[in-house]
Design a protein around this motif. Structure first.
Motif, PDB file in Angstrom:
ATOM      1  N   SER A   6      21.732 -19.521 -46.473  1.00  0.00           N
ATOM      2  CA  SER A   6      22.193 -18.606 -47.423  1.00  0.00           C
ATOM      3  C   SER A   6      21.075 -17.670 -47.104  1.00  0.00           C
ATOM      4  CB  SER A   6      21.968 -19.187 -48.540  1.00  0.00           C
ATOM      5  OG  SER A   6      21.095 -19.798 -48.627  1.00  0.00           O
ATOM      6  N   GLN A   7      21.721 -16.684 -47.335  1.00  0.00           N
ATOM      7  CA  GLN A   7      20.243 -15.418 -47.459  1.00  0.00           C
ATOM      8  C   GLN A   7      18.868 -15.879 -48.097  1.00  0.00           C
ATOM      9  OE1 GLN A   7      20.042 -13.709 -45.386  1.00  0.00           O
ATOM     10  NE2 GLN A   7      19.106 -11.956 -45.531  1.00  0.00           N
ATOM     11  N   ASP A   8      17.783 -15.680 -48.013  1.00  0.00           N
ATOM     12  CA  ASP A   8      16.669 -16.061 -49.104  1.00  0.00           C
ATOM     13  C   ASP A   8      15.427 -15.035 -48.529  1.00  0.00           C
ATOM     14  OD1 ASP A   8      14.714 -17.823 -50.150  1.00  0.00           O
ATOM     15  OD2 ASP A   8      15.597 -19.547 -49.380  1.00  0.00           O
ATOM     16  N   TRP A   9      14.939 -14.935 -49.386  1.00  0.00           N
ATOM     17  CA  TRP A   9      13.105 -14.113 -49.733  1.00  0.00           C
ATOM     18  C   TRP A   9      12.857 -15.061 -48.428  1.00  0.00           C
ATOM     19  CZ3 TRP A   9       8.988 -17.217 -49.989  1.00  0.00           C
ATOM     20  CH2 TRP A   9       8.638 -18.211 -50.636  1.00  0.00           C
ATOM     21  N   ASP A  11      13.717 -15.380 -45.823  1.00  0.00           N
ATOM     22  CA  ASP A  11      14.047 -15.596 -43.578  1.00  0.00           C
ATOM     23  C   ASP A  11      13.203 -14.125 -43.625  1.00  0.00           C
ATOM     24  OD1 ASP A  11      15.867 -17.113 -43.455  1.00  0.00           O
ATOM     25  OD2 ASP A  11      17.564 -16.274 -44.811  1.00  0.00           O
TER      26      ASP A  11
END
Length: 137
Positions: A6-9, A11
């Motif tokens: 999932s897209q996460d801070w 990354d």
């Protein structure tokens, strides 16, 4: 189906590069991982986020450090040495030898194998099906 994380801070953070926590994620005051659970609370403008590599998770993991425990930034990757013309010429035949391999036999040139009409498995050279025991000619 493609499985993605999932897209996460986390990354957005580079590996092994300290970044101020206030710049990447808002929140309340928190502790330095090296100071421990009994350590003082620090504001996010005083903490550094460092993303470390993990052997089993490609995204790595992030830890918060105070100024006293902040790890040094990773050195930039070393530049590849420039090979001389003689070295490139000597390496070319070796690379060419490695890439050439014998051509596989086309499927049309391979001998056909006898298949059992009931089980759709290859039968032995004696003509007996290993699954149902039928004699196939």
């Amino acid at each position: 189906m493609k499985i993605v994380s999932s897209q996460d801070w986390r990354d957005a953070i580079r590996f092994d590069a300290p970044v101020l926590v206030a710049d990447v994620v808002p929140g309340d005051a928190t502790r330095c991982v090296a100071c421990g659970a009994d350590g003082p609370l620090y504001e996010r403008t005083e903490l550094w986020a460092v993303k470390h590599r993990h052997p089993k998770h490609h995204g790595g993991f992030v830890r918060f450090y105070c100024e006293a425990h902040k790890p040094a930034a990773a050195p930039p990757p070393a530049a590849a040495p420039v090979a001389s013309a003689r070295a490139r010429a000597a390496a070319a035949p070796r690379a060419q030898r490695r890439t050439t391999s014998p051509k596989p036999t086309p499927i049309t040139d391979r001998p056909t194998r006898t298949m059992c009409p009931d089980c759709f498995v290859e039968v032995s050279v004696h003509g007996d099906c290993g699954m149902c025991g039928a004699q196939v000619v």
